[in-house]
Design a protein around this motif. Structure first.
Motif, PDB file in Angstrom:
ATOM      1  N   MET A  96       1.134 -15.336  10.528  1.00 24.14           N
ATOM      2  CA  MET A  96       0.586 -16.238   9.515  1.00 24.14           C
ATOM      3  C   MET A  96      -0.935 -16.090   9.497  1.00 24.14           C
ATOM      4  SD  MET A  96      -0.952 -19.580   9.396  1.00 24.14           S
ATOM      5  CE  MET A  96      -1.414 -20.501   7.935  1.00 24.14           C
ATOM      6  N   PHE A  97      -1.500 -15.981   8.308  1.00 28.53           N
ATOM      7  CA  PHE A  97      -2.953 -15.899   8.187  1.00 28.53           C
ATOM      8  C   PHE A  97      -3.367 -16.564   6.884  1.00 28.53           C
ATOM      9  CE2 PHE A  97      -1.108 -12.209   6.234  1.00 28.53           C
ATOM     10  CZ  PHE A  97      -1.836 -11.998   5.071  1.00 28.53           C
ATOM     11  N   GLU A  98      -4.646 -16.850   6.769  1.00 20.97           N
ATOM     12  CA  GLU A  98      -5.181 -17.415   5.527  1.00 20.97           C
ATOM     13  C   GLU A  98      -5.857 -16.311   4.725  1.00 20.97           C
ATOM     14  OE1 GLU A  98      -7.314 -21.265   5.409  1.00 20.97           O
ATOM     15  OE2 GLU A  98      -6.907 -21.322   7.555  1.00 20.97           O
ATOM     16  N   MET A  99      -5.488 -16.234   3.446  1.00 15.53           N
ATOM     17  CA  MET A  99      -6.090 -15.255   2.565  1.00 15.53           C
ATOM     18  C   MET A  99      -7.010 -15.978   1.582  1.00 15.53           C
ATOM     19  SD  MET A  99      -6.160 -11.965   1.888  1.00 15.53           S
ATOM     20  CE  MET A  99      -4.645 -11.016   2.085  1.00 15.53           C
ATOM     21  N   LEU A 100      -8.321 -15.778   1.755  1.00 17.44           N
ATOM     22  CA  LEU A 100      -9.274 -16.312   0.797  1.00 17.44           C
ATOM     23  C   LEU A 100      -9.256 -15.410  -0.433  1.00 17.44           C
ATOM     24  CD1 LEU A 100     -12.238 -16.869   3.284  1.00 17.44           C
ATOM     25  CD2 LEU A 100     -10.670 -18.619   2.438  1.00 17.44           C
ATOM     26  N   GLY A 101      -9.243 -15.993  -1.618  1.00 18.27           N
ATOM     27  CA  GLY A 101      -9.167 -15.151  -2.809  1.00 18.27           C
ATOM     28  C   GLY A 101      -9.866 -15.748  -4.018  1.00 18.27           C
ATOM     29  N   ASN A 102     -10.484 -14.874  -4.820  1.00 17.47           N
ATOM     30  CA  ASN A 102     -10.994 -15.285  -6.136  1.00 17.47           C
ATOM     31  C   ASN A 102     -10.283 -14.441  -7.184  1.00 17.47           C
ATOM     32  OD1 ASN A 102     -12.949 -13.247  -4.829  1.00 17.47           O
ATOM     33  ND2 ASN A 102     -13.474 -13.021  -6.999  1.00 17.47           N
ATOM     34  N   TRP A 103      -9.984 -15.061  -8.326  1.00 18.98           N
ATOM     35  CA  TRP A 103      -9.064 -14.462  -9.283  1.00 18.98           C
ATOM     36  C   TRP A 103      -9.623 -14.542 -10.692  1.00 18.98           C
ATOM     37  CZ3 TRP A 103      -4.894 -12.862  -6.430  1.00 18.98           C
ATOM     38  CH2 TRP A 103      -4.790 -13.445  -5.159  1.00 18.98           C
ATOM     39  N   SER A 104      -9.420 -13.472 -11.425  1.00 16.69           N
ATOM     40  CA  SER A 104      -9.751 -13.452 -12.853  1.00 16.69           C
ATOM     41  C   SER A 104      -8.519 -13.023 -13.618  1.00 16.69           C
ATOM     42  CB  SER A 104     -10.899 -12.475 -13.126  1.00 16.69           C
ATOM     43  OG  SER A 104     -11.004 -12.225 -14.517  1.00 16.69           O
ATOM     44  N   PHE A 105      -8.064 -13.865 -14.542  1.00 10.44           N
ATOM     45  CA  PHE A 105      -6.894 -13.549 -15.361  1.00 10.44           C
ATOM     46  C   PHE A 105      -7.373 -13.178 -16.766  1.00 10.44           C
ATOM     47  CE2 PHE A 105      -5.630 -17.042 -12.391  1.00 10.44           C
ATOM     48  CZ  PHE A 105      -4.985 -16.235 -11.479  1.00 10.44           C
ATOM     49  N   GLY A 106      -7.641 -11.879 -16.936  1.00 12.62           N
ATOM     50  CA  GLY A 106      -8.098 -11.401 -18.235  1.00 12.62           C
ATOM     51  C   GLY A 106      -9.509 -11.826 -18.578  1.00 12.62           C
ATOM     52  N   ASP A 107     -10.331 -12.175 -17.576  1.00 14.39           N
ATOM     53  CA  ASP A 107     -11.706 -12.623 -17.818  1.00 14.39           C
ATOM     54  C   ASP A 107     -12.675 -11.559 -17.305  1.00 14.39           C
ATOM     55  OD1 ASP A 107     -13.872 -14.193 -18.473  1.00 14.39           O
ATOM     56  OD2 ASP A 107     -13.657 -15.565 -16.797  1.00 14.39           O
ATOM     57  N   TYR A 108     -13.396 -11.823 -16.220  1.00 11.01           N
ATOM     58  CA  TYR A 108     -14.320 -10.812 -15.691  1.00 11.01           C
ATOM     59  C   TYR A 108     -13.536  -9.690 -15.013  1.00 11.01           C
ATOM     60  CZ  TYR A 108     -13.802 -13.210 -11.126  1.00 11.01           C
ATOM     61  OH  TYR A 108     -13.324 -13.768  -9.970  1.00 11.01           O
ATOM     62  N   PHE A 109     -14.223  -8.571 -14.736  1.00  6.81           N
ATOM     63  CA  PHE A 109     -13.531  -7.437 -14.126  1.00  6.81           C
ATOM     64  C   PHE A 109     -14.387  -6.847 -13.004  1.00  6.81           C
ATOM     65  CE2 PHE A 109     -10.959  -3.314 -14.743  1.00  6.81           C
ATOM     66  CZ  PHE A 109      -9.851  -3.847 -14.124  1.00  6.81           C
ATOM     67  N   LYS A 110     -14.501  -5.551 -12.937  1.00  6.34           N
ATOM     68  CA  LYS A 110     -15.067  -4.884 -11.759  1.00  6.34           C
ATOM     69  C   LYS A 110     -16.525  -5.248 -11.491  1.00  6.34           C
ATOM     70  CE  LYS A 110     -11.903  -0.981 -12.303  1.00  6.34           C
ATOM     71  NZ  LYS A 110     -11.751   0.466 -12.499  1.00  6.34           N
ATOM     72  N   LYS A 111     -17.322  -5.304 -12.532  1.00  6.65           N
ATOM     73  CA  LYS A 111     -18.765  -5.524 -12.351  1.00  6.65           C
ATOM     74  C   LYS A 111     -19.029  -6.832 -11.609  1.00  6.65           C
ATOM     75  CE  LYS A 111     -23.110  -6.025 -14.870  1.00  6.65           C
ATOM     76  NZ  LYS A 111     -23.768  -6.053 -16.205  1.00  6.65           N
TER      77      LYS A 111
END
Length: 871
Positions: free
Chosen positions: A88-103
């Protein structure tokens, strides 16, 4: 900075960039047939990537509880051995759904690590996808060029498809990824070896810390790739590794995230943790990791069991027990005492464990106790094997039997074997393990075909709360092969069919494509899709569809579902507010309800609970259903189930605001009077601290009561005592017990007389006193008593007594301990090889005494002849 501060700073940073902070999904997966557990931060957002659902916010940030112990992502055997793998571990994540991308993803990850967390830039390396000619995928020049704006070009490394192309599974969204690695080695080591040569080389101090996945493609079943309609960002940073870097430690386990548990284990075991690679310190790390996985998974609703996800949890728990048993020399339950430590540590971020700490502790304690008994019996079994072995080796099949049947780990078998100078057949063990896995895979493997898409509408609309039939269209369909059989799965634009969820079974019914009728055999959820299981595919898929739910089945199911709400409230009223739902099954025939409680529910309590539910039925309370913001619903006192993921708006089912208010997505009756009657059928235990009741309502309850009355009527007629049946049965049982005692005395006397007759009839054959005889006894116990009476009176004996007992062959074989030692004869082996085949039966026992039973009563003399011939 503490672990809590580091976690919060991540969330706050992305909130400042316009991201909505969302809670972790449960660690146990409910509506995804491809997964048992949440194994990545993206799991709860899968529908957004697949286009099945539109997100409320295009930017979100979270910390997600994850578990990786099976399938492609399986780190279990590494855990504790090294310093950075976890279950078990914690995964910190930020997500973009069709908004910002690689830059933006690249710029923000660099800003957070170097400016907020202030990790020295000279410690960091990044990797970019180098491309793959076999799939016609080019190098990710876009990501490479964005990274050049932040980091020296010689620290941007190219990675292959294995390391730098992320895929959700065999099919589905995927794309190139860019990892960030940190070099934690001392300066003198860095001067000797260039860090870039150690990236992705499993060096314990040069580790991946963050992965930015750029979802651009959809993988089809034929392995081809098609562009996604929208591009997404899916990032994941392991909190455990981040904290290690921030706190300047060489091991994840040396951080404050784990040291509290390790210190508590020191107190419980009397041993000290030194952070080395020896087995003692590995045991500390295994325990610190595994107790998190076990506790959070149980809190989210998955109890240890012998199958599926429950077996995975049991396996993790047993691995921890085995380590403290073998290497910390602790022979009593230990893990359960760590639950309060863990619950307090995570109360501010994952409060569900604190809220259920007593329950989780009880479940773990019972599991530990049971396995410690298994370990004890397993050790005796190995020692018995070693004592009687003819060679100095433990064969693979024996090792696998210990593992598979008794839960006894291979490495513990190996340890005991080596201590006794025995070798282990690892190849044979692995072969047996592979055979079992192949059997298991064949039984569970799904071969999912690609969806044939007729309409790109993102998801189907459920209209089944208000109506049981409707006109719609087919959006997509596919064929799935499961256990060698074909399934046909359909998705409709709108559907009255309720998909199995929250314990309520899926609807059945019919789909009418013009004149063609297709039967719906089940309805289930797959992420956010409602899947209709059909008996065939339509001949004209584009025709208008009339969807019709089987009405009576739905109504009977609704009665049982509404009854569970009344039951839940009554259980809490009678047994206490510690009662919480731990599982349910609601169908047209009955209801099954599992709940937390640590003692058998007494007959008096059952009667009281039943009376409360029936009183609520007679009051004919309206069932009021409202949609409210989740926080508002919880303020009203609505009960939410642990392990469920609720949206911002929830459905609240109210049956008297002062009695039952629950969050529920299921379907219900209009008022409690429609239940008619509620009747318990059974009560029992299903796991440590979990009880199960089964009940029926309406016509099913009426039928059950009538059946019981008919049985009582028949009993009274047999007893010829219509007024006091119970008293008559009690007298009958007393008479029976008295007669059985008299019969036992007579049987024993008969056996004594038989023994006296046979005492001098033994034949001496090759130094063995053999007595083989067909005798007349009324039961198998008579053979045993006869054997035990004569074994002390006839030295060097082989005693074989056979009888026809009730039309079945019964055999008892006794061998003198001296003959077992000198000749290697063992009673169970002789029974298995010589006796059982003749009588078409089976048996077993101890080396000096074994019994058998079989069908062939005319072969009793042949049994005696076979054993005599052996002597």
């Amino acid at each position: 900075m503490t672990a809590s501060e580091i976690r919060q700073q991540f969330l706050d940073f992305f909130a400042s960039k316009g991201h909505q902070i969302v809670p972790s999904a449960p660690i146990v997966i409910k509506n995804d047939p491809t997964l048992m557990f949440t194994n990545a931060g993206m799991n709860q957002f899968k529908d957004f990537f697949l286009g099945n659902k539109v997100p409320a916010s295009k930017r979100v940030v979270d910390t997600q509880k994850c578990l990786r112990v099976s399938g492609k992502h399986n780190d279990l055997e590494e855990v504790g051995i090294d310093t950075y793998h976890h279950t078990m571990f914690e995964m910190l994540g930020n997500w973009s759904f069709g908004d910002y991308f690689k830059k933006e993803a690249i710029a923000w990850s660099w800003e957070l690590l170097t400016e907020v967390y202030k990790i020295p830039k000279e410690k960091l390396y990044v990797t970019v996808f180098q491309g793959d000619a076999s799939e016609n995928l080019p190098k990710d020049e876009e990501a490479y060029n964005f990274w050049k704006q932040h980091i020296a070009e010689d620290r941007i490394l190219l990675g292959n498809k294995k390391d730098n192309f992320w895929e959700m599974g065999d099919t589905g969204p995927c794309g190139p990824c860019s990892e960030i690695h940190v070099d934690c080695r001392p300066e003198e080591e860095k001067k000797l070896v260039d860090g870039k040569t150690l990236v992705n080389a499993d060096h314990p101090q040069v580790i991946e810390i963050w992965n930015n996945v750029f979802m651009q493609f959809n993988r089809l079943k034929d392995r081809s790739l098609e562009p996604l309609p929208a591009q997404h960002v899916d990032t994941g940073m392991g909190l455990e590794r981040l904290i290690r870097v921030m706190q300047n430690k060489t091991s994840n386990y040396d951080t404050d995230l784990f040291m509290g548990t390790i210190h508590a284990t020191e107190g419980l075991s009397g041993k000290k943790y030194a952070g080395t690679d020896d087995k003692k310190d590995v045991a500390f790390r295994v325990i610190a990791d595994h107790i998190r996985a076990i506790s959070f998974t149980i809190a989210d609703g998955q109890l240890p069991s012998n199958t599926g996800a429950g077996y995975v949890i049991r396996r993790i728990l047993r691995r921890a027990v085995r380590y403290y048993f073998s290497f910390l020399d602790v022979k009593k339950p230990l893990l359960h005492d760590l639950v309060p430590v863990l619950a307090a540590q995570f109360s501010h971020v994952f409060p569900e464990l604190q809220q259920q700490a007593d329950f989780v502790k009880k479940v773990i304690f019972e599991e530990e106790n049971n396995f410690l008994r298994t370990l004890d019996s397993g050790i005796r079994r190995i020692e018995d094997f070693i004592q009687n072995a003819t060679t100095k080796a433990v064969d693979g099949r024996t090792a696998f039997e210990l593992y598979d049947t008794y839960g006894f780990p291979y490495d513990l078998t190996s340890l005991i074997a080596s201590e006794n100078g025995f070798s282990m057949d690892l190849e044979g063990f692995n072969a047996a393990m592979k055979e079992q896995k192949d059997r298991s895979r064949a039984a569970t493997e799904l071969d999912m075909g690609d969806w044939v898409v007729l309409d790109e509408t993102p998801d189907s609309i459920f209209i089944g709360y208000e109506q049981l039939e409707g006109t719609t269209k087919l959006l997509k369909y596919r064929t799935v092969k499961a256990k060698g059989k074909e399934q046909f799965q359909l998705v409709l634009g709108q559907t009255p069919f309720y998909a199995e969820s929250g314990g309520q079974v899926g609807d059945t019914g019919t789909l009418h494509f013009g004149e063609e009728m297709i039967h719906v055999t089940d309805t289930k959820k797959e992420n956010n899709l409602t899947i209709h299981f059909a008996d065939k595919l339509p001949a004209q898929p584009t025709a208008t569809v009339k969807a019709v739910v089987a009405k009576e089945k739905r109504r009977d199911t609704e009665r049982h579902h509404s009854a569970t709400h009344l039951l839940h409230a009554a259980l809490r009223k009678v047994l206490g507010t510690h009662v919480a739902q731990k599982g349910s099954l609601v169908n047209a025939e009955n209801l099954r309800f599992d709940f937390s409680h640590f003692a058998k529910v007494t007959d008096e309590e059952m009667a009281q609970i039943e009376a409360i539910v029936n009183e609520k039925i007679r009051q004919n309370i309206p069932v009021v259903i409202r949609e409210l913001p989740k926080d508002e619903a919880l303020k009203l006192g609505a009960m939410a189930l642990f392990g469920e993921k609720y949206g911002d708006t929830v459905r609240v089912v109210v049956m008297d605001p002062a009695y039952s208010v629950e969050l529920c997505g299921g379907t219900h009756i209009g008022s409690t009077g429609e239940l008619g009657q509620f009747k318990f059928v059974s009560e029992g235990a299903v796991a440590a601290g979990v009880r199960r009741v089964e009940a029926v309502t309406g016509a099913k309850a009426e039928a059950f009561v009538n059946e019981q009355l008919q049985q009582l009527k028949a009993i009274k007629a047999i007893l010829k005592s219509p007024k006091e049946a119970a008293k008559a049965i009690e007298t009958l049982m007393q008479d029976k017990a008295s007669l059985e005692k008299q019969l036992e005395v007579l049987e024993l006397e008969k056996v004594r007389q038989l023994a006296a007759t046979l005492r001098n009839q033994a034949q001496q054959i090759n130094g063995v006193n053999f007595l083989g005889q067909v005798v007349t006894v009324s039961n198998a116990e008579g053979l045993k008593q006869l054997s035990f009476q004569l074994k002390n009176e006839i030295p060097d004996h082989v005693l074989l007594f056979v009888a026809n007992v009730g039309g079945k062959a019964s055999v008892a074989l006794t061998i003198d301990e001296k003959l077992v030692a000198e000749k290697g004869w063992e009673a169970p082996k002789i029974i298995k090889e010589l006796v059982a085949p003749l009588i078409k039966g089976g048996g077993g026992g101890q080396k000096t005494f074994a019994t058998a039973g079989g069908q062939e009563t005319d072969k009793l003399q042949q049994v005696i002849a076979a054993v005599k011939a052996m002597i």
